[in-house]
Design a protein around this motif. Structure first.
Motif, PDB file in Angstrom:
ATOM      1  N   ASP A 359       0.832  -1.209   0.000  1.00  0.00           N
ATOM      2  CA  ASP A 359       0.000   0.000   0.000  1.00  0.00           C
ATOM      3  C   ASP A 359       0.861   1.251   0.000  1.00  0.00           C
ATOM      4  OD1 ASP A 359       0.907  -0.676   2.526  1.00  0.00           O
ATOM      5  OD2 ASP A 359      -0.797   0.182   3.584  1.00  0.00           O
ATOM      6  N   ARG A 363       5.118   4.159   6.289  1.00  0.00           N
ATOM      7  CA  ARG A 363       4.681   4.049   7.677  1.00  0.00           C
ATOM      8  C   ARG A 363       4.723   2.602   8.151  1.00  0.00           C
ATOM      9  NH1 ARG A 363      -0.948   5.726   5.679  1.00  0.00           N
ATOM     10  NH2 ARG A 363      -1.959   3.736   5.240  1.00  0.00           N
ATOM     11  N   GLU A 365       3.283  -0.042   8.027  1.00  0.00           N
ATOM     12  CA  GLU A 365       2.277  -0.808   7.308  1.00  0.00           C
ATOM     13  C   GLU A 365       2.992  -1.562   6.193  1.00  0.00           C
ATOM     14  OE1 GLU A 365      -2.424  -0.397   6.745  1.00  0.00           O
ATOM     15  OE2 GLU A 365      -1.290   1.334   7.317  1.00  0.00           O
ATOM     16  N   TRP A 369      -1.837  -5.016   0.737  1.00  0.00           N
ATOM     17  CA  TRP A 369      -3.289  -4.781   0.759  1.00  0.00           C
ATOM     18  C   TRP A 369      -3.887  -5.171  -0.586  1.00  0.00           C
ATOM     19  CZ3 TRP A 369      -6.440  -3.856   4.751  1.00  0.00           C
ATOM     20  CH2 TRP A 369      -5.862  -3.424   5.958  1.00  0.00           C
ATOM     21  N   ASP A 372      -5.759  -2.461  -2.929  1.00  0.00           N
ATOM     22  CA  ASP A 372      -4.933  -1.474  -3.616  1.00  0.00           C
ATOM     23  C   ASP A 372      -4.456  -2.006  -4.966  1.00  0.00           C
ATOM     24  OD1 ASP A 372      -5.065  -1.105  -0.768  1.00  0.00           O
ATOM     25  OD2 ASP A 372      -3.526   0.432  -0.914  1.00  0.00           O
ATOM     26  N   TRP A 430     -11.513  -5.509  -1.995  1.00  0.00           N
ATOM     27  CA  TRP A 430     -10.196  -6.016  -1.606  1.00  0.00           C
ATOM     28  C   TRP A 430     -10.087  -7.492  -2.029  1.00  0.00           C
ATOM     29  CZ3 TRP A 430     -11.563  -1.429  -0.405  1.00  0.00           C
ATOM     30  CH2 TRP A 430     -10.612  -0.500  -0.015  1.00  0.00           C
ATOM     31  N   LEU A 481     -15.111  -2.095   3.514  1.00  0.00           N
ATOM     32  CA  LEU A 481     -14.247  -0.912   3.389  1.00  0.00           C
ATOM     33  C   LEU A 481     -14.826   0.087   2.387  1.00  0.00           C
ATOM     34  CD1 LEU A 481     -10.904  -2.887   3.412  1.00  0.00           C
ATOM     35  CD2 LEU A 481     -11.810  -1.474   5.255  1.00  0.00           C
ATOM     36  N   TRP A 484     -13.483   3.351  -0.178  1.00  0.00           N
ATOM     37  CA  TRP A 484     -12.438   3.804   0.747  1.00  0.00           C
ATOM     38  C   TRP A 484     -11.837   5.152   0.323  1.00  0.00           C
ATOM     39  CZ3 TRP A 484     -11.083   1.990   5.349  1.00  0.00           C
ATOM     40  CH2 TRP A 484      -9.788   2.192   5.841  1.00  0.00           C
ATOM     41  N   PHE A 599     -11.407   4.466  -3.511  1.00  0.00           N
ATOM     42  CA  PHE A 599     -10.719   3.346  -4.171  1.00  0.00           C
ATOM     43  C   PHE A 599     -11.620   2.624  -5.187  1.00  0.00           C
ATOM     44  CE2 PHE A 599      -6.853   1.778  -1.553  1.00  0.00           C
ATOM     45  CZ  PHE A 599      -6.432   3.085  -1.343  1.00  0.00           C
ATOM     46  N   GLU A 643      -2.113   9.048  -0.926  1.00  0.00           N
ATOM     47  CA  GLU A 643      -3.162   8.141  -0.436  1.00  0.00           C
ATOM     48  C   GLU A 643      -4.519   8.846  -0.405  1.00  0.00           C
ATOM     49  OE1 GLU A 643      -2.515   6.908   3.605  1.00  0.00           O
ATOM     50  OE2 GLU A 643      -3.853   5.187   3.377  1.00  0.00           O
ATOM     51  N   MET A 659      -4.023   7.888   8.808  1.00  0.00           N
ATOM     52  CA  MET A 659      -3.400   7.321   7.609  1.00  0.00           C
ATOM     53  C   MET A 659      -3.200   8.438   6.602  1.00  0.00           C
ATOM     54  SD  MET A 659      -6.111   4.364   6.703  1.00  0.00           S
ATOM     55  CE  MET A 659      -6.455   5.511   5.416  1.00  0.00           C
ATOM     56  N   HIS A 664       0.989   6.229  -2.377  1.00  0.00           N
ATOM     57  CA  HIS A 664       0.016   5.143  -2.465  1.00  0.00           C
ATOM     58  C   HIS A 664      -0.435   5.078  -3.919  1.00  0.00           C
ATOM     59  CE1 HIS A 664      -1.154   3.972   1.622  1.00  0.00           C
ATOM     60  NE2 HIS A 664      -2.268   3.411   1.160  1.00  0.00           N
TER      61      HIS A 664
HETATM   62  C1  BGC Z   1      -3.968   0.971   3.739  1.00  0.00           C
HETATM   63  C2  BGC Z   1      -4.821   0.993   2.513  1.00  0.00           C
HETATM   64  C3  BGC Z   1      -5.671  -0.241   2.650  1.00  0.00           C
HETATM   65  C4  BGC Z   1      -6.615   0.074   3.772  1.00  0.00           C
HETATM   66  C5  BGC Z   1      -7.726  -0.875   3.982  1.00  0.00           C
HETATM   67  C6  BGC Z   1      -4.867   1.233   4.883  1.00  0.00           C
HETATM   68  O1  BGC Z   1      -4.237   1.378   6.088  1.00  0.00           O
HETATM   69  O2  BGC Z   1      -2.897   1.832   3.650  1.00  0.00           O
HETATM   70  O3  BGC Z   1      -4.263   1.302   1.347  1.00  0.00           O
HETATM   71  O4  BGC Z   1      -6.203  -0.747   1.521  1.00  0.00           O
HETATM   72  O5  BGC Z   1      -5.887   0.305   4.965  1.00  0.00           O
HETATM   73  O6  BGC Z   1      -8.212  -0.929   5.260  1.00  0.00           O
END
Ligand code: BGC
Length: 763
Positions: A359, A363, A365, A369, A372, A430, A481, A484, A599, A643, A659, A664
């Motif tokens: 993603d 950070r 993370e 994902w 994405d 997703w 989600l 998003w 998204f 993002e 976030m 992204h």
């Molecule tokens: C990520 C996203 C992801 C999303 C879904 C985020 O923290 O960076 O890109 O798809 O969470 O919950």
């Protein structure tokens, strides 16, 4: 490569043993990196030799004092529980007749290190740091020899006193031995190694290796009064900073990284718990290169403090790290902001194709994902030759699906810590990666084996969708989600946008089932194509009852709702479709051509407009520069895709959301439309064996040019507008059937080779 067959890899690894330090300082915490080394004697001159290497953790192989190969962060990140990646390195000219020393430099990496959001967890795969090495070679006379990691190797603590992917690396030159991994290396404190017979499913997947790909020099270095250096590399990327410095014994240099500045200082809040700080301590032995090896950061700016006057500034460099796909297309238009949007998308792809499709790179993370890459897939395959990378990652998705019972939100999956949300529930958009990404791979390659290879994954998710919706054919799970990060969602609640998340889920389910039907049909699985076809129709009826009025208006009066229904062909009547197209065009106009999608809707909105007679609105939306829009970040100097549409808000402050990444790729999905509609290269048969050259000029654009690489070769195209005329020229490689479809006039069949065309435009 003969060495790379799965049989050679298996038999090579079966001969060696996993070895590692017995003493990890604290088995619960982040472990100090270790080094391991062994000796081998070559009885004759060596003609050629290769090393098969894997690490539990991440590592580098050394032979006779030299680090081997181009990889970094090896062995990369696969779902290790199912498959263990192996690097195969050519070491032919490094081995000498007589004694040789082989070493490995190790750190926690993904295997053992802390990883994941909300504090993540450590020891995801194991509590050890280990390496397995098998050398296989031939002497000049043809005699074969081998050498393996085993109990004869020894362990020593590494001069890298700390190394974690998120937090950074610390290196103390005083603890390093200049003779490391040479025949003269004789450290005083050595430890025996722990030995384990391998029981792994070893695989060689070069497309998912990680390498240093590029060097970027600073565009500016500001000397602050306190000695701090503030460096701007001019480009946000996944990278590490290296330099040569002549540090005295015990002098230190600290490097901090950030994507963004606020009031002239690094702004690190978006990094959350990923400190991204590297530290170096000198030994007073003269100039040396300082290079972090076992961490990676997402940044554009750096602050360097400590003994900065000792740094040779000409050697300061950002080394960009990623998986080794290449960009295989190009696009340039008369709008330089659009050109930068294209370049920014390439950079976000480069930054987030690091072993897995992530993603974000900065950070705590950096996870695979699924949503994405699901939305970005067509753009990714348009931009670069990443088919093998994505296809192999889907193998991980399947392995995790099998183990967990459904597709997890990110792959590789990180099991939750005690007390964290334990049950992962399926989520639309997703988890649809399971059906839509294999289909995208097929569309771009024309190779049916992509569908066969991933069939179990596809089938299993299609069956899940049917089960999840039950007899009503509606999937009404609350935990979705949704669309998003649509711009109307509050900073702290990215799923609470303008479009009902269940509407998004059901629209997607209809589409995914329809694609599953087409996949089954393509593969000749007739039972499944019937099953998924009728499920898709039943879902569509239920969707219409619940979300669509007879006049075509939708329950969520939003850009995304209409975009989904138009592009996924969800309406039951032509009249509804026409009404909906008109409503979408109006919605976009009422919103002053500002984007309103997240998204789910972003990859579709321009197609929804351009396919329904609203090309003009599509261009207005794409060329918009006010916030929120694709080009607003470009006007703010963005060098990657953000993002959030307003990651940097128009008031100059970073979005307060927890976030807020500036790198992204998801919203960069639009470049797929740019190639198809602006440039005008459209594949009409999977794999580009037939194409329509159909540029649709509009907006401010006066010219565009570019190319796409297909398995037949490069398709080139350029067009320019002169008053009311459009001039087109290009080149089609042999093997492709092409038609030229200009905004006016009848389609023309093109033969391979150069072509030209022109027409009157009625603008
Ligand atoms: C990520 C996203 C992801 C999303 C879904 C985020 O923290 O960076 O890109 O798809 O969470 O919950």
């Amino acid at each position: 490569m003969e060495y790379a067959s799965s049989k050679s890899v298996e038999s090579a690894m079966a001969r060696a043993k996993w070895i590692g330090p017995r003493e990890l300082d604290d088995p619960g915490a982040e472990a100090q990196p270790w080094r391991l080394f062994g000796r081998l004697v070559c009885t004759k001159h060596v003609r050629r030799a290769v090393a098969y290497v894997s690490f539990r953790g991440i590592g580098d192989l050394w032979v006779n004092g030299q680090r081997v190969g181009e990889e970094t962060l090896a062995p990369g990140w696969l779902s290790y529980r199912h498959r263990m990646p192996v690097s195969i390195l050519d070491i032919g000219d490094l081995l000498i007749e007589g004694r040789n020393t082989v070493g490995v430099d190790l750190a926690d990496g993904w295997w053992r290190g802390r990883y994941g959001f909300d504090g993540g967890r450590s020891q995801i795969y194991g509590s050890d740091q280990s390496a397995i090495v098998h050398l296989s070679g031939t002497y000049v006379d043809g005699e074969a020899f081998t050498f393996n990691s085993d109990e004869t190797w020894l362990a020593v603590p590494s001069p890298r006193t700390k190394a974690q992917l998120y937090t950074g690396e610390e290196y103390d030159a005083r603890l390093d031995n200049p003779l490391w991994a040479t025949n003269d290396y004789q450290p005083s404190d050595v430890f025996p190694v722990r030995v384990e017979k391998p029981d792994d499913n070893f695989v060689y997947v070069p497309s998912r290796a990680i390498k240093v790909l590029k060097e970027i020099r600073p565009v500016s270095i500001t000397h602050e009064e306190n000695g701090e250096l503030l460096i701007d590399f001019g480009q946000n990327a996944s990278a590490r900073i290296e330099f040569i410095a002549d540090l005295q014994d015990g002098e230190e240099i600290t490097v901090r990284h950030a994507e963004i500045l606020q009031q002239g200082k690094l702004y690190t809040r978006p990094l959350r718990r990923a400190d991204a700080i590297d530290r170096f301590v000198g030994s007073g032995d003269g100039p040396r290169r300082f290079e972090p090896r076992f961490t990676v950061h997402g940044f554009r700016y750096a602050s360097v403090t400590g003994a900065t006057s000792r740094i040779d500034l000409d050697t300061l460099v950002m080394r960009v790290v990623g998986s080794p796909f290449e960009f295989t297309s190009s696009l340039e238009t008369s709008n330089r902001l659009l050109n930068r949007l294209h370049a920014n998308t390439q950079w976000s792809m480069r930054s987030n194709f690091v072993g897995i499709p992530t993603d974000c790179p900065q950070r705590d993370e950096r996870l695979g994902w699924t949503g994405d890459i699901q939305v970005f897939g067509p753009a990714a395959l348009t931009l670069g030759n990443c088919r093998e990378f994505l296809s192999d990652w889907l193998v991980d998705v399947r392995n995790e699906q099998q183990e967990l019972g459904t597709v997890p939100w990110y792959v590789p999956w990180i099991p939750p810590r005690a007390g964290q949300m334990a049950n992962k529930k399926p989520a639309s958009v997703w988890d649809d990666v399971a059906i839509l990404l294999p289909w995208t791979l097929y569309q771009f390659s024309g190779d049916k084996t992509e569908l066969e290879k991933h069939w179990d994954l596809i089938k299993s998710w299609a069956d899940d969708l049917i089960k999840l919706a039950g007899d009503d054919h509606l999937w009404l799970e609350n935990m979705q989600l949704g669309d998003w990060l649509d711009p109307s969602a509050p900073p702290e609640a990215p799923a609470r946008g303008a479009t009902d998340p269940q509407l998004v889920a059901n629209a997607y389910s209809i589409y995914s089932l329809r694609i599953a039907q087409k996949i089954a049909e393509t593969c000749g699985f007739s039972t499944y194509s019937e099953r998924y076809g009728s499920a898709s129709s039943a879902f569509k009826r239920a969707f219409n009852k619940r979300y669509v009025s007879p006049d075509g208006s939708m329950m969520s009066d939003s850009q995304t709702a209409y975009a989904l229904a138009l592009v996924f062909d969800l309406f039951e009547t032509e009249d509804q479709r026409n009404q909906a197209s008109a409503r979408l065009a109006n919605l976009v106009k009422e919103n002053e051509y500002l984007i309103g999608t997240g998204f789910a809707g972003t990859p579709l909105i321009l197609d929804a407009l351009s396919n329904s007679g609203n090309l003009d609105a599509a261009y207005k939306l794409l060329e918009q520069t006010r916030c929120p829009s694709w080009l607003y970040p470009v006007t703010q100097g963005a060098t990657t895709i953000w993002e959030r549409w307003d990651a940097m808000q128009p008031n100059g402050k970073v979005n307060p959301g927890e976030m807020t990444s500036f790198n992204h790729y998801a919203f960069g999905a639009v470049v797929d439309w740019m190639y198809r509609v602006i440039l005008g290269i459209n594949s009409t048969t999977p794999g580009f064996s037939s194409i329509d050259i159909a540029p649709q000029p509009g907006g401010s654009l006066m010219h565009a040019q570019g190319h796409i690489t297909t398995k037949f070769g490069e398709v080139h195209l350029s067009w320019r507008r002169e008053s009311s005329k459009l001039f087109v020229q290009g080149r089609i490689p042999d093997g492709i059937k092409a038609r030229l479809i200009l905004p006016a006039g009848a389609p023309r069949i093109l033969s391979p080779g150069d072509f030209q065309g022109e027409t009157d435009l009625e603008f």
